[in-house]
Design an enzyme around this catalytic site. Structure first.
Site, PDB file in Angstrom:
ATOM      1  N   ARG A 223     -60.582 -37.425 -27.950  1.00  0.00           N
ATOM      2  CA  ARG A 223     -60.023 -37.221 -29.289  1.00  0.00           C
ATOM      3  C   ARG A 223     -58.857 -38.162 -29.555  1.00  0.00           C
ATOM      4  O   ARG A 223     -58.738 -38.722 -30.654  1.00  0.00           O
ATOM      5  CB  ARG A 223     -59.608 -35.759 -29.469  1.00  0.00           C
ATOM      6  CG  ARG A 223     -58.927 -35.423 -30.808  1.00  0.00           C
ATOM      7  CD  ARG A 223     -59.593 -36.054 -32.019  1.00  0.00           C
ATOM      8  NE  ARG A 223     -61.021 -35.782 -32.113  1.00  0.00           N
ATOM      9  CZ  ARG A 223     -61.846 -36.445 -32.905  1.00  0.00           C
ATOM     10  NH1 ARG A 223     -61.399 -37.453 -33.649  1.00  0.00           N
ATOM     11  NH2 ARG A 223     -63.129 -36.139 -32.941  1.00  0.00           N
TER      12      ARG A 223
ATOM     13  N   LYS B  87     -44.034 -49.432 -45.147  1.00  0.00           N
ATOM     14  CA  LYS B  87     -44.523 -48.081 -45.422  1.00  0.00           C
ATOM     15  C   LYS B  87     -45.593 -47.733 -44.392  1.00  0.00           C
ATOM     16  O   LYS B  87     -46.791 -47.740 -44.655  1.00  0.00           O
ATOM     17  CB  LYS B  87     -45.075 -48.000 -46.846  1.00  0.00           C
ATOM     18  CG  LYS B  87     -44.000 -48.221 -47.912  1.00  0.00           C
ATOM     19  CD  LYS B  87     -44.589 -48.223 -49.309  1.00  0.00           C
ATOM     20  CE  LYS B  87     -43.516 -48.487 -50.365  1.00  0.00           C
ATOM     21  NZ  LYS B  87     -44.068 -48.578 -51.733  1.00  0.00           N
TER      22      LYS B  87
ATOM     23  N   LYS C  21     -33.348 -55.333 -52.505  1.00  0.00           N
ATOM     24  CA  LYS C  21     -34.143 -54.539 -53.434  1.00  0.00           C
ATOM     25  C   LYS C  21     -33.269 -53.995 -54.557  1.00  0.00           C
ATOM     26  O   LYS C  21     -32.069 -54.261 -54.631  1.00  0.00           O
ATOM     27  CB  LYS C  21     -34.857 -53.428 -52.671  1.00  0.00           C
ATOM     28  CG  LYS C  21     -35.730 -53.974 -51.519  1.00  0.00           C
ATOM     29  CD  LYS C  21     -36.703 -52.959 -51.005  1.00  0.00           C
ATOM     30  CE  LYS C  21     -37.890 -52.840 -51.951  1.00  0.00           C
ATOM     31  NZ  LYS C  21     -38.951 -51.961 -51.405  1.00  0.00           N
TER      32      LYS C  21
ATOM     33  N   GLU D  34     -35.990 -58.763 -54.784  1.00  0.00           N
ATOM     34  CA  GLU D  34     -36.917 -58.061 -55.668  1.00  0.00           C
ATOM     35  C   GLU D  34     -36.436 -58.186 -57.112  1.00  0.00           C
ATOM     36  O   GLU D  34     -35.251 -57.962 -57.397  1.00  0.00           O
ATOM     37  CB  GLU D  34     -36.999 -56.586 -55.272  1.00  0.00           C
ATOM     38  CG  GLU D  34     -37.893 -55.750 -56.176  1.00  0.00           C
ATOM     39  CD  GLU D  34     -37.847 -54.275 -55.806  1.00  0.00           C
ATOM     40  OE1 GLU D  34     -38.924 -53.663 -55.758  1.00  0.00           O
ATOM     41  OE2 GLU D  34     -36.748 -53.739 -55.566  1.00  0.00           O
TER      42      GLU D  34
ATOM     43  N   ASP E 129     -42.022 -57.228 -58.828  1.00  0.00           N
ATOM     44  CA  ASP E 129     -42.376 -55.813 -58.738  1.00  0.00           C
ATOM     45  C   ASP E 129     -43.048 -55.305 -59.997  1.00  0.00           C
ATOM     46  O   ASP E 129     -42.501 -55.407 -61.102  1.00  0.00           O
ATOM     47  CB  ASP E 129     -41.111 -54.992 -58.454  1.00  0.00           C
ATOM     48  CG  ASP E 129     -41.438 -53.557 -58.068  1.00  0.00           C
ATOM     49  OD1 ASP E 129     -42.401 -53.357 -57.302  1.00  0.00           O
ATOM     50  OD2 ASP E 129     -40.732 -52.647 -58.525  1.00  0.00           O
TER      51      ASP E 129
END
Length: 285
Positions: free
Chosen positions: A103, A138, A170, A200, A221
């Protein structure tokens, strides 16, 4: 470019953690009760749906850590395409050990092959453009190196690995710094000579301001293809252009045709569906 395998010290902690989670304090009590220690088997990894393979090293290590005598024979390599029924690998050894590790091995191989498969579908979609597909940060905590490897297996390239290997300014950095100009100037004053700087931007006006300061890359973005084309024209080769936000297999082609260098997609690593791979008993060993 050939796919370079991950070194064992990178993958082993994740595999050990997964096995320890499954074994707990008593081990595999089902296999211990049902399967004689002397019994041997051969099991076959077989694809149950089309896709792209990744994760064989991880699966092999799961078996090895349970019983070093287990032997895994690979019939295809990571990065190759799969069709339903494709035989991926066979594993042979003590039956109880095979069942204990199966598994964990399947969880890793299915998850990583799912990432590689989605990556491959988008890479195929943007084929013929100059754009490349990249991942983001992410990722599943603890599995970043494996998930970024899976994206490479599918034909993508990696963005920065973590907070330490590149500067990415960012929106919140810009807001706290008081503006793009201030943020970029502070970054340049701090960055080492090997560290690239990306910023960004949400609008073309922000892009012009960033280009006036000079950066290595710009993250465009949530821009639609018409905006991206204008952004590419503004940049005019002075920086790498990266489109991000809302990119799907259905929208990727139009975005790539805008002329951007990169499409970065976060959901591939955190939400790609697991590829269905079976591990079936073939014969007594």
């Amino acid at each position: 470019m050939s796919l370079i395998p991950l070194p064992r010290p990178i993958i082993e902690p994740a595999v050990r953690l997964a096995l320890n989670e499954d074994l707990g304090a008593a081990g595999d009590i089902t296999s211990a009760a049902v399967v004689p220690l002397s019994h041997r088997s051969t099991l076959v990894f077989r694809a149950r749906q089309p896709g792209c393979l990744a994760g064989q090293d991880v699966a092999a290590l799961a078996f090895e850590l349970i019983d070093p005598s287990i032997r895994m024979t690979r019939h295809i390599q990571d990065g190759e395409r799969l069709e339903p029924g494709t035989i991926i690998a066979t594993v042979e050894g003590p039956s109880h050990a095979l069942l204990t590790a199966e598994r964990t091995a399947l969880n890793f191989m299915g998850h990583l092959s799912g990432i590689a498969s989605v990556t491959r579908s988008i890479v195929d979609e943007i084929s013929g453009t100059q754009a490349k597909l990249a991942c983001t940060r992410k990722t599943t905590p603890g599995l970043r190196a494996l998930e970024k490897y899976a994206l490479r297996a599918g034909g993508g390239i990696n963005h920065r690995f973590a907070l330490y290997d590149a500067i990415l300014i960012k929106d919140n950095h810009i807001a706290i710094a008081g503006g793009i100009q201030t943020a970029i100037r502070r970054a340049k004053a701090s960055a080492g000579h090997m560290v690239k700087i990306e910023v960004e931007v949400d609008t073309l006006d922000q892009l012009r301001e960033a280009m006036d300061e000079g950066v290595d890359a710009v993250l465009l973005d949530n821009m639609v293809p018409d905006q991206l084309r204008e952004a590419v024209s503004i940049v005019n080769g002075r920086a790498l252009t990266e489109a991000s936000g809302g990119i799907t297999p259905q929208t990727a082609r139009a975005i790539a045709e805008s002329g951007v260098d990169l499409l970065s997609v976060g959901w591939i690593t955190h939400s790609a569906p697991t590829l269905d791979i079976g591990l079936d008993w073939e014969a007594n060993g």
